[in-house]
Design a protein around this motif. Structure first.
Motif: not given
Lengths: 111, 113
Positions: B13-18
């Protein structure tokens, strides 16, 4: 500070070549010393618990022993299927499941 | 039958995702745990629940929130993912909080890009 240290980090053996893994610990009020086996891509699998100095437990080619400062996992005549990372752990805090783990010894047994 | 199962096995996943990781045990155990294994291979406890009640909460950022809807399930939700959260997360269970033997799941490898 409670600590569990394992050595060596890695160990390569020929099939049938016996050896020992070391786990030294500084844990106040030791409530058991645990050994787990971890295969790649899997979670740790419970092997033994030792509670008091002088205690020994055996399972197939593995024997775990405990002194007041360290534990040893002796492997007699290992086979390639014994290849895994062996983890040592001790409970801290109020719960037996609150374990501090050593970094593990990665054992490779060549045929 | 898998005793302790967690999903997904891999999570990129990408940084900042939940994101959430789910864990279920079919052993009838009362106590469940989340452990984190970092890149240096150290396993460290994060949380423990006994019969849906939080009993261990180690020094973990508030972005990590465990939830236990019943004693057979313990999920881990992570908000605002950071690069340093990349690790393998293991769920485990034991018969009771004072049981010596933990049963671990196979782990969820989380990679934050």
């Amino acid at each position: 500070e409670d600590q569990v240290t394992q050595s060596p980090e890695a160990l390569r053996l020929q099939e049938g070549e016996s050896s020992s893994l070391n786990c030294s610990y500084t844990v106040s009020g030791l409530r058991g010393l645990f050994w787990y086996r971890q295969d790649p891509g899997k979670g740790p699998e419970f092997l033994f618990t030792l509670y008091s100095a002088g205690e020994e437990k055996e399972k197939e080619r593995l024997k775990a022993t405990l002194t007041k400062k360290e534990s040893f996992l002796h492997i007699t005549a290992p086979k390639p299927e014994d290849s895994a990372t062996y983890l040592c752990a001790a409970p801290v805090g109020g719960s037996q499941g609150n374990l501090i783990f050593g970094k593990g010894t990665k054992l490779s047994v060549k045929p | 039958d898998t005793a302790v199962s967690q999903t997904p096995k891999y999570l990129v996943t990408q940084m900042g995702n939940d994101k959430s990781i789910k864990c279920e045990q079919n052993l009838g155990h009362d106590t469940m745990y989340w452990y984190k294994q970092d890149s240096k291979k150290f396993l460290k406890i994060m949380f423990s629940y006994n019969n849906k009640e939080l009993i261990i909460n180690e020094t973990v950022p508030n972005r990590f929130s465990p939830k236990s809807p019943d004693k057979a399930h313990l999920n881990l939700h992570i908000n605002s993912l950071e690069l340093g959260d990349s690790a393998v997360y293991f769920c485990a269970s034991s018969l009771m909080a004072n049981s010596e033997k933990l049963f671990f799941g196979s782990g969820t490898q989380l990679s934050v890009l």
